[in-house]
Write an enzyme that holds these catalytic residues in place. Structure first.
Site, mmCIF file in Angstrom:
data_model
loop_
_atom_site.group_PDB
_atom_site.id
_atom_site.type_symbol
_atom_site.label_atom_id
_atom_site.label_comp_id
_atom_site.label_asym_id
_atom_site.label_seq_id
_atom_site.Cartn_x
_atom_site.Cartn_y
_atom_site.Cartn_z
ATOM 1 N N ASP A 176 -9.818 5.701 5.569
ATOM 2 C CA ASP A 176 -9.906 4.589 6.519
ATOM 3 C C ASP A 176 -8.877 4.784 7.629
ATOM 4 O OD1 ASP A 176 -10.798 1.506 6.901
ATOM 5 O OD2 ASP A 176 -8.670 1.742 7.376
ATOM 6 N N TYR A 231 -4.135 3.008 15.079
ATOM 7 C CA TYR A 231 -3.156 3.639 14.186
ATOM 8 C C TYR A 231 -2.608 4.930 14.791
ATOM 9 C CZ TYR A 231 -5.684 0.731 10.710
ATOM 10 O OH TYR A 231 -6.312 -0.284 10.036
ATOM 11 N N LYS A 273 -12.698 2.296 13.533
ATOM 12 C CA LYS A 273 -12.945 0.965 14.085
ATOM 13 C C LYS A 273 -12.967 0.962 15.612
ATOM 14 C CE LYS A 273 -10.348 -0.483 10.047
ATOM 15 N NZ LYS A 273 -9.457 0.639 9.798
ATOM 16 N N HIS A 291 -12.876 -3.896 14.941
ATOM 17 C CA HIS A 291 -11.553 -4.079 14.327
ATOM 18 C C HIS A 291 -11.085 -5.532 14.360
ATOM 19 C CE1 HIS A 291 -7.562 -1.774 13.481
ATOM 20 N NE2 HIS A 291 -7.690 -2.836 12.719
#
Length: 323
Positions: free
Chosen positions: A47, A52, A81, A114
């Site tokens: 994931d 990130y 996402k 997201h």
């Protein structure tokens, strides 16, 4: 171990491994080593998300494993996402293609929106802020128009399934009222202190699988937002330690098992090689009803929420702010 124990069925017919590997809050070097460890330990569900800032690292590791022949693409379940800066109809395909390029993949297994809220798009800046340090929100978010574009990505073969993250029940209802492609996942914060029983019941009734993010209570985020006083470390909780000792397991294994025994996917993140191995060793033992009762009692309801997005100043002014 049966498939039904180790995976969860999606409305599309796909099966997602019930234990995935989370990748938020890890540096490039840490993540590269950790992901190698995770794949060696048997994780196949990864994931990530553009925010990130690590899709390129994951892409590098996956390419190495796929090129070596140690893994086939079909062995993997990759989730990323749509970032808040791309959360508008014209941003969907563009953002998805950028993620695929960074991940060095031809398609995703699951693509999530997201957040229900959006930021202004300013070049490559994923967290645009004004002079007061507040997030530059885009209040014109149209979640139904975004979902329509998400559906096109399934038709075009860029992702096999689509879903949502951080949406509340009213927002999910709005999507369901118009969806032609099923909502294949809702990813939400869920752990011992924030068990989300109402949301679990809601999703069960709607046939939407759940992924629990921060299933171990994400101490990094607790520190970041200054909640260490109000949210003690769930892995040091007396009940958790007592049950861990009883079963000869780690506190993290107890916290994760409590979630997966409900049929909910978990995506724990660690960069520690031993913890990475431990966190997937969840299948040849069970919590008994006494354990479950003790652990259920740790729920703090909404007070237990860690990720309330207060680390994005001003975001609560967005009309689609979910909490």
């Amino acid at each position: 171990m049966s498939l039904h124990e180790t995976t969860v069925a999606l409305p599309t017919g796909q099966r997602v491994p019930i234990v995935g590997f989370g990748t938020w809050q890890a540096s490039d070097e840490e993540l590269e080593a950790a992901l190698d460890n995770a794949l060696e330990s048997g994780y196949r569900h990864i994931d990530t998300a553009p925010v990130y800032l690590n899709e390129h690292v994951i892409g590098k590791v996956l390419k190495k494993w796929l090129d070596s022949g140690k893994l086939k693409r079909d062995d993997l379940f990759i989730v990323t996402k749509l970032p808040p800066t791309g959360n508008r109809p014209e941003g969907v395909e563009k953002s998805l293609k950028k993620s695929l390029k960074d991940l060095q993949l031809d398609y995703l297994d699951l693509y999530l929106v997201h957040t229900p809220f959006s930021f202004i798009e300013e070049g490559d800046n994923l967290h645009p802020k004004d002079e007061n340090g507040h997030i530059k929100i885009d209040p014109s978010t149209d979640i139904l128009a975004v979902w329509t574009e998400m559906e096109k990505q399934v038709v075009n073969g860029l992702t096999k399934a689509i879903g949502l993250s951080n949406f509340n029940t009213k927002q999910v209802d709005r999507i369901l009222s118009a969806a032609k492609v099923p909502v294949s996942m809702l990813q939400i914060e869920l752990h011992l202190y924030f068990q989300q029983n109402e949301m679990i019941e809601y999703c069960k009734n709607k046939g939407i699988p759940i992924t629990a993010y921060s299933p171990l209570g994400t101490r990094g985020l607790v520190k970041l937002i200054g909640k260490t006083e109000t949210l003690p470390n769930l892995l040091a909780n007396k009940s958790v330690l007592q049950i861990a000792q009883k079963h000869g397991k780690t506190p993290a294994q107890i916290a994760l098992k409590h979630i997966i025994q409900k049929g909910i996917v978990v995506i724990p993140k660690s960069t520690n090689p031993q913890r990475i191995k431990d966190n997937i060793q969840l299948f040849d033992w069970k919590l008994d009803s006494e354990d479950v009762t003790l652990l259920n009692a740790l729920d703090q309801g909404n007070k237990g929420r860690i990720c309330d997005f207060t680390f994005l100043p001003g975001i609560n002014k967005h009309p689609e702010f979910p909490f």
